[in-house]
Design a protein around this motif. Structure first.
Motif, PDB file in Angstrom:
ATOM      1  N   UNK A 200      54.316 -13.280   8.430  1.00  0.00           N
ATOM      2  CA  UNK A 200      54.853 -13.185   9.924  1.00  0.00           C
ATOM      3  C   UNK A 200      55.557 -14.410  10.210  1.00  0.00           C
ATOM      4  N   UNK A 201      56.493 -13.925  11.212  1.00  0.00           N
ATOM      5  CA  UNK A 201      57.729 -15.121  11.811  1.00  0.00           C
ATOM      6  C   UNK A 201      57.026 -15.691  12.893  1.00  0.00           C
ATOM      7  N   UNK A 202      55.791 -15.228  13.401  1.00  0.00           N
ATOM      8  CA  UNK A 202      55.275 -15.612  14.690  1.00  0.00           C
ATOM      9  C   UNK A 202      55.041 -17.265  14.569  1.00  0.00           C
ATOM     10  N   UNK A 203      55.270 -17.897  15.616  1.00  0.00           N
ATOM     11  CA  UNK A 203      54.860 -19.146  15.431  1.00  0.00           C
ATOM     12  C   UNK A 203      53.370 -19.594  14.981  1.00  0.00           C
ATOM     13  N   UNK A 204      53.258 -20.580  14.614  1.00  0.00           N
ATOM     14  CA  UNK A 204      52.100 -20.856  13.863  1.00  0.00           C
ATOM     15  C   UNK A 204      51.279 -22.377  14.460  1.00  0.00           C
ATOM     16  N   UNK A 205      50.101 -22.321  14.643  1.00  0.00           N
ATOM     17  CA  UNK A 205      49.731 -23.519  15.432  1.00  0.00           C
ATOM     18  C   UNK A 205      49.433 -24.784  14.459  1.00  0.00           C
ATOM     19  N   UNK A 206      49.924 -25.874  14.591  1.00  0.00           N
ATOM     20  CA  UNK A 206      49.508 -27.054  13.943  1.00  0.00           C
ATOM     21  C   UNK A 206      49.039 -28.116  14.676  1.00  0.00           C
ATOM     22  N   UNK A 207      48.548 -29.193  14.038  1.00  0.00           N
ATOM     23  CA  UNK A 207      48.258 -30.476  14.765  1.00  0.00           C
ATOM     24  C   UNK A 207      49.101 -31.354  14.289  1.00  0.00           C
ATOM     25  N   UNK A 208      50.058 -32.012  15.143  1.00  0.00           N
ATOM     26  CA  UNK A 208      50.834 -33.081  14.749  1.00  0.00           C
ATOM     27  C   UNK A 208      50.228 -34.385  14.924  1.00  0.00           C
ATOM     28  N   UNK A 209      50.156 -35.442  14.093  1.00  0.00           N
ATOM     29  CA  UNK A 209      49.488 -36.575  14.207  1.00  0.00           C
ATOM     30  C   UNK A 209      50.704 -37.781  13.921  1.00  0.00           C
TER      31      UNK A 209
END
Length: 276
Positions: A200-209
């Motif tokens: 999928x090209x839908x945005x993926x949720x990440x956690x930026x630290x």
């Protein structure tokens, strides 16, 4: 005025008639082409359109979304099958990810012999409402179908991904590159082989630290002779306009030009995103 009415493909051969084995081998190749042509009916063409890189719209503006239009043309370049994929728009980028399969059925050679894939940009002004061609690439399907090596790659699921130059008519300069691979299948092959899944090209949720260790070189003295109180902030803007703001604790009375935080800023982000 002269007008192109089609494309001529032929086999040209200069041979020594005294060498009968060459004549026999050539005739065998011609017979093979004739036999293969009789089976080029009801073919299925699948174009797996992955991404484009370095797109150069004529306007120079990347605000308008990019989308794909593909078609299988007849030999006289009239449109036979067209997919106008304006429902899958990729905005604010010159490197869009599409991950779409455009499938065409009931194709035959030499009828539908050319696959045309074009990248278009949506209009950025409501006044015109017209879309703008960024660039296109044209793939000769017949050349591939009659190549035994290509058919072996299709059977073994080994068709490579190509990086094809996108161009506009009357321009010799490339307008970007398109990453794509193309399968040409018989009806029997198509029924036994489902369309390859694409991510999928839908945005993926990440956690930026973001870890803040130390700060050096701080001006230690304010104009009134006091020492500054230091903290660090970080900001990320989501595509919907939401601002995520994080800050460290405060380092009071910085009198030696150095602050030690050992602090971590944490953001729940979506990727890809505009604020990259």
């Amino acid at each position: 005025d002269l007008q192109a009415v089609g494309v001529l493909k032929y086999c040209c051969r200069i041979a020594d008639k005294k060498r009968s084995e060459d004549e026999l081998r050539f005739q065998e190749n011609i017979d093979l082409i004739k036999e293969t042509t009789r089976h080029t009916k009801d073919l299925v063409v699948r174009a797996y359109i992955l991404s484009a890189d370095g797109l150069l719209p004529a306007s120079g503006n990347t605000d308008g979304g990019m989308f794909v239009v593909s078609r299988v043309e007849k030999s006289d370049r009239s449109s036979q099958h067209t997919i106008w994929d304006s429902g899958n728009v990729r905005s604010h980028t010159n490197h869009p990810q599409f991950h779409k399969c455009h499938a065409f059925s009931d194709c035959s050679f030499p009828g539908q012999c050319t696959l045309d894939i074009a990248i278009w940009q949506q209009s950025t002004t409501r006044q015109t409402g017209e879309h703008e061609l960024v660039g296109r690439t044209r793939i000769d399907l017949e050349d591939r179908w009659f190549l035994e090596r290509f058919q072996d790659m299709v059977k073994g699921d080994l068709v490579p991904i190509e990086s094809r130059v996108l161009q506009r008519w009357h321009s010799g300069f490339g307008k970007g590159h398109l990453r794509v691979w193309v399968d040409i299948l018989t009806q029997q092959q198509a029924q036994g082989r489902p369309t390859a899944p694409l991510p999928s090209t839908e945005p993926v949720r990440f956690q930026l630290r973001v870890v803040i260790w130390k700060l050096r070189g701080v001006e230690c003295c304010c104009a009134d002779g006091s020492h500054p109180n230091i903290y660090i902030t970080g900001k990320h803007r989501l595509d919907d306009g939401t601002e995520l703001i994080e800050r460290t604790d405060t380092h009071y009375n910085t009198d030696d030009g150095m602050c030690t935080f050992n602090w971590r800023l944490i953001y729940d982000v979506l990727a890809p995103c505009l604020d990259a």
